[in-house]
Design a protein around this motif. Structure first.
Motif, PDB file in Angstrom:
ATOM      1  N   GLY A 161      14.325  23.788  -3.434  1.00  0.00           N
ATOM      2  CA  GLY A 161      13.975  24.146  -2.069  1.00  0.00           C
ATOM      3  C   GLY A 161      12.889  23.294  -1.464  1.00  0.00           C
ATOM      4  N   PHE A 162      12.778  22.030  -1.887  1.00  0.00           N
ATOM      5  CA  PHE A 162      11.743  21.158  -1.350  1.00  0.00           C
ATOM      6  C   PHE A 162      12.118  20.690   0.058  1.00  0.00           C
ATOM      7  CE2 PHE A 162      11.191  19.768  -5.980  1.00  0.00           C
ATOM      8  CZ  PHE A 162      10.313  20.804  -6.222  1.00  0.00           C
ATOM      9  N   THR A 163      11.186  20.785   0.981  1.00  0.00           N
ATOM     10  CA  THR A 163      11.416  20.311   2.347  1.00  0.00           C
ATOM     11  C   THR A 163      10.360  19.323   2.810  1.00  0.00           C
ATOM     12  OG1 THR A 163      10.197  22.206   3.241  1.00  0.00           O
ATOM     13  CG2 THR A 163      12.593  22.445   3.007  1.00  0.00           C
ATOM     14  N   ARG A 164       9.223  19.269   2.126  1.00  0.00           N
ATOM     15  CA  ARG A 164       8.151  18.350   2.495  1.00  0.00           C
ATOM     16  C   ARG A 164       7.644  17.621   1.258  1.00  0.00           C
ATOM     17  NH1 ARG A 164       8.106  16.381   6.966  1.00  0.00           N
ATOM     18  NH2 ARG A 164       6.007  15.664   6.477  1.00  0.00           N
ATOM     19  N   PHE A 165       7.390  16.330   1.418  1.00  0.00           N
ATOM     20  CA  PHE A 165       6.890  15.511   0.319  1.00  0.00           C
ATOM     21  C   PHE A 165       5.656  14.741   0.792  1.00  0.00           C
ATOM     22  CE2 PHE A 165      11.327  16.237  -0.338  1.00  0.00           C
ATOM     23  CZ  PHE A 165      11.474  16.413  -1.695  1.00  0.00           C
ATOM     24  N   THR A 166       4.631  14.741  -0.046  1.00  0.00           N
ATOM     25  CA  THR A 166       3.422  13.974   0.248  1.00  0.00           C
ATOM     26  C   THR A 166       3.336  12.812  -0.732  1.00  0.00           C
ATOM     27  OG1 THR A 166       2.261  15.928   1.069  1.00  0.00           O
ATOM     28  CG2 THR A 166       0.908  14.036   0.444  1.00  0.00           C
ATOM     29  N   VAL A 167       3.190  11.605  -0.206  1.00  0.00           N
ATOM     30  CA  VAL A 167       3.141  10.388  -1.026  1.00  0.00           C
ATOM     31  C   VAL A 167       1.786   9.733  -0.760  1.00  0.00           C
ATOM     32  CG1 VAL A 167       4.288   8.214  -1.571  1.00  0.00           C
ATOM     33  CG2 VAL A 167       5.635  10.157  -0.712  1.00  0.00           C
ATOM     34  N   GLU A 185      -2.075   1.819   0.684  1.00  0.00           N
ATOM     35  CA  GLU A 185      -1.080   2.172   1.697  1.00  0.00           C
ATOM     36  C   GLU A 185       0.248   1.488   1.423  1.00  0.00           C
ATOM     37  OE1 GLU A 185      -3.208   0.917   5.132  1.00  0.00           O
ATOM     38  OE2 GLU A 185      -4.199   2.871   5.447  1.00  0.00           O
ATOM     39  N   ARG A 186       0.188   0.219   0.999  1.00  0.00           N
ATOM     40  CA  ARG A 186       1.433  -0.502   0.698  1.00  0.00           C
ATOM     41  C   ARG A 186       2.132   0.101  -0.519  1.00  0.00           C
ATOM     42  NH1 ARG A 186      -1.852  -5.068   2.081  1.00  0.00           N
ATOM     43  NH2 ARG A 186      -2.131  -5.643  -0.120  1.00  0.00           N
ATOM     44  N   ARG A 187       1.362   0.513  -1.505  1.00  0.00           N
ATOM     45  CA  ARG A 187       1.963   1.171  -2.671  1.00  0.00           C
ATOM     46  C   ARG A 187       2.638   2.484  -2.268  1.00  0.00           C
ATOM     47  NH1 ARG A 187      -3.308  -0.108  -6.480  1.00  0.00           N
ATOM     48  NH2 ARG A 187      -2.573  -2.142  -7.270  1.00  0.00           N
ATOM     49  N   ALA A 188       1.955   3.255  -1.430  1.00  0.00           N
ATOM     50  CA  ALA A 188       2.537   4.519  -0.972  1.00  0.00           C
ATOM     51  C   ALA A 188       3.834   4.274  -0.212  1.00  0.00           C
ATOM     52  CB  ALA A 188       1.536   5.269  -0.107  1.00  0.00           C
ATOM     53  N   ASN A 189       3.850   3.251   0.644  1.00  0.00           N
ATOM     54  CA  ASN A 189       5.055   2.947   1.407  1.00  0.00           C
ATOM     55  C   ASN A 189       6.182   2.437   0.511  1.00  0.00           C
ATOM     56  OD1 ASN A 189       4.713   3.475   4.327  1.00  0.00           O
ATOM     57  ND2 ASN A 189       2.927   2.156   4.097  1.00  0.00           N
ATOM     58  N   ALA A 190       5.833   1.718  -0.560  1.00  0.00           N
ATOM     59  CA  ALA A 190       6.863   1.257  -1.500  1.00  0.00           C
ATOM     60  C   ALA A 190       7.550   2.448  -2.166  1.00  0.00           C
ATOM     61  CB  ALA A 190       6.237   0.343  -2.553  1.00  0.00           C
ATOM     62  N   VAL A 191       6.772   3.439  -2.585  1.00  0.00           N
ATOM     63  CA  VAL A 191       7.352   4.625  -3.210  1.00  0.00           C
ATOM     64  C   VAL A 191       8.118   5.449  -2.185  1.00  0.00           C
ATOM     65  CG1 VAL A 191       6.796   6.809  -4.358  1.00  0.00           C
ATOM     66  CG2 VAL A 191       5.654   4.698  -5.064  1.00  0.00           C
ATOM     67  N   ALA A 192       7.593   5.537  -0.973  1.00  0.00           N
ATOM     68  CA  ALA A 192       8.308   6.254   0.082  1.00  0.00           C
ATOM     69  C   ALA A 192       9.669   5.611   0.338  1.00  0.00           C
ATOM     70  CB  ALA A 192       7.475   6.268   1.364  1.00  0.00           C
ATOM     71  N   LEU A 205       8.662  13.013   4.759  1.00  0.00           N
ATOM     72  CA  LEU A 205       7.594  12.396   3.965  1.00  0.00           C
ATOM     73  C   LEU A 205       6.311  12.265   4.778  1.00  0.00           C
ATOM     74  CD1 LEU A 205       9.601   9.420   2.373  1.00  0.00           C
ATOM     75  CD2 LEU A 205       9.294  11.717   1.437  1.00  0.00           C
ATOM     76  N   THR A 206       5.190  12.553   4.125  1.00  0.00           N
ATOM     77  CA  THR A 206       3.865  12.246   4.670  1.00  0.00           C
ATOM     78  C   THR A 206       3.264  11.183   3.767  1.00  0.00           C
ATOM     79  OG1 THR A 206       3.579  14.495   5.519  1.00  0.00           O
ATOM     80  CG2 THR A 206       1.593  13.155   5.237  1.00  0.00           C
ATOM     81  N   ARG A 229      -4.635   2.931 -10.454  1.00  0.00           N
ATOM     82  CA  ARG A 229      -3.671   2.220  -9.607  1.00  0.00           C
ATOM     83  C   ARG A 229      -2.376   3.023  -9.596  1.00  0.00           C
ATOM     84  NH1 ARG A 229      -5.729  -2.085 -12.862  1.00  0.00           N
ATOM     85  NH2 ARG A 229      -3.757  -2.188 -14.032  1.00  0.00           N
ATOM     86  N   ARG A 230      -2.280   3.972  -8.669  1.00  0.00           N
ATOM     87  CA  ARG A 230      -1.168   4.917  -8.752  1.00  0.00           C
ATOM     88  C   ARG A 230      -0.748   5.402  -7.369  1.00  0.00           C
ATOM     89  NH1 ARG A 230      -5.910   7.442  -8.623  1.00  0.00           N
ATOM     90  NH2 ARG A 230      -6.046   9.620  -7.964  1.00  0.00           N
ATOM     91  N   VAL A 231       0.450   5.992  -7.330  1.00  0.00           N
ATOM     92  CA  VAL A 231       0.904   6.753  -6.165  1.00  0.00           C
ATOM     93  C   VAL A 231       1.271   8.134  -6.671  1.00  0.00           C
ATOM     94  CG1 VAL A 231       2.735   7.042  -4.446  1.00  0.00           C
ATOM     95  CG2 VAL A 231       1.702   4.780  -4.831  1.00  0.00           C
TER      96      VAL A 231
END
Length: 238
Positions: A161-167, A185-192, A205-206, A229-231
């Motif tokens: 039932g997931f509807t929102r994800f925070t990255v 920010e670039r790492r977060a966008n890569a995972v997104a 996604l946020t 060094r993580r997301v």
């Protein structure tokens, strides 16, 4: 309902890394007495075993701690290998790699639960409080193993039932504040982007970057700490 993901339907606490056992003092591994070539062979073997275990459907469904130890061993052995490739022997990650691998090998599978008669209740959606994708130093390219985690998150989306994800992207303290904010920010966008490719709409996604403001492991300025060094990926049903 606020949760974060590791492998789909994971029971227990991982992260890979915040389990009580991970916080205890880790004994010195006898692997540290080996020469560099043999040490790398032994660490690689433990890493490969942990990766296979963490991807095993039987272990993911198990009611014991095998998935926790497999995940811990995969992360710590991977960190140790990264240091060895750069010419450094990192005692802490080697000690933890060997300790978690030993725990994984010692746990006996739990006997299957007898099948109950009557209506079957679907299992609860029990997953990790936190899931992290770790990056190489000065890199914004997600490692190949991240793809498996992303696919598991996408597969569990409807069932849980997931509807929102925070990255949320993070950096270590080895660069300047402005640079670390940008690379986080670039790492977060890569995972997104990987989550989108797996079928999760961008509107769900946020995506944010925190630079070095929220270190997982506190270090002095200028330290290349792999765990920082993580997301982090988290999800909620609201």
């Amino acid at each position: 309902m606020r949760i974060s993901l590791g492998a789909a339907m994971l029971a227990g606490t991982m992260t890979v890394l915040a389990s009580p056992a991970a916080a205890q003092a880790t004994p010195r591994s006898p692997l540290l007495e080996l020469d560099r070539s043999e040490l790398r062979t032994q660490i690689q073997s433990r890493f490969d075993t942990a990766v296979r275990a963490s991807q095993s459907p039987e272990i993911k469904r198990s009611e014991d701690s095998r998935y926790i130890w497999a995940s811990e061993a995969k992360v710590q052995c991977g960190i140790a290998l990264g240091y060895l490739k750069s010419g450094r022997v990192d005692e802490e990650s080697i000690n933890k790699c060997d300790a978690f691998s030993a725990r994984l090998a010692q746990i006996e599978p739990v006997a299957p639960t007898p099948v109950a008669t009557g209506p079957v209740t679907p299992p609860a959606c029990a997953i990790e409080p936190t899931v992290s994708v770790f990056f190489d130093w000065n890199s914004e390219v997600a490692p190949a193993e991240a793809q498996n985690t992303i696919q598991q998150i996408a597969a569990s989306r409807e069932a849980c039932g997931f509807t929102r994800f925070t990255v949320t992207g993070h950096a270590d303290s080895s660069g300047g504040d402005a640079y670390n904010l940008r690379i986080s920010e670039r790492r977060a966008n890569a995972v997104a982007g990987l989550l989108e490719s797996a079928g999760i709409p961008r509107s769900d996604l946020t995506v944010t970057g925190r630079g070095e403001s929220e270190l997982k492991i506190a270090t002095a300025d200028g330290v290349r700490e792999p765990m920082n060094r993580r997301v982090e990926i988290s999800a909620s049903g609201q």
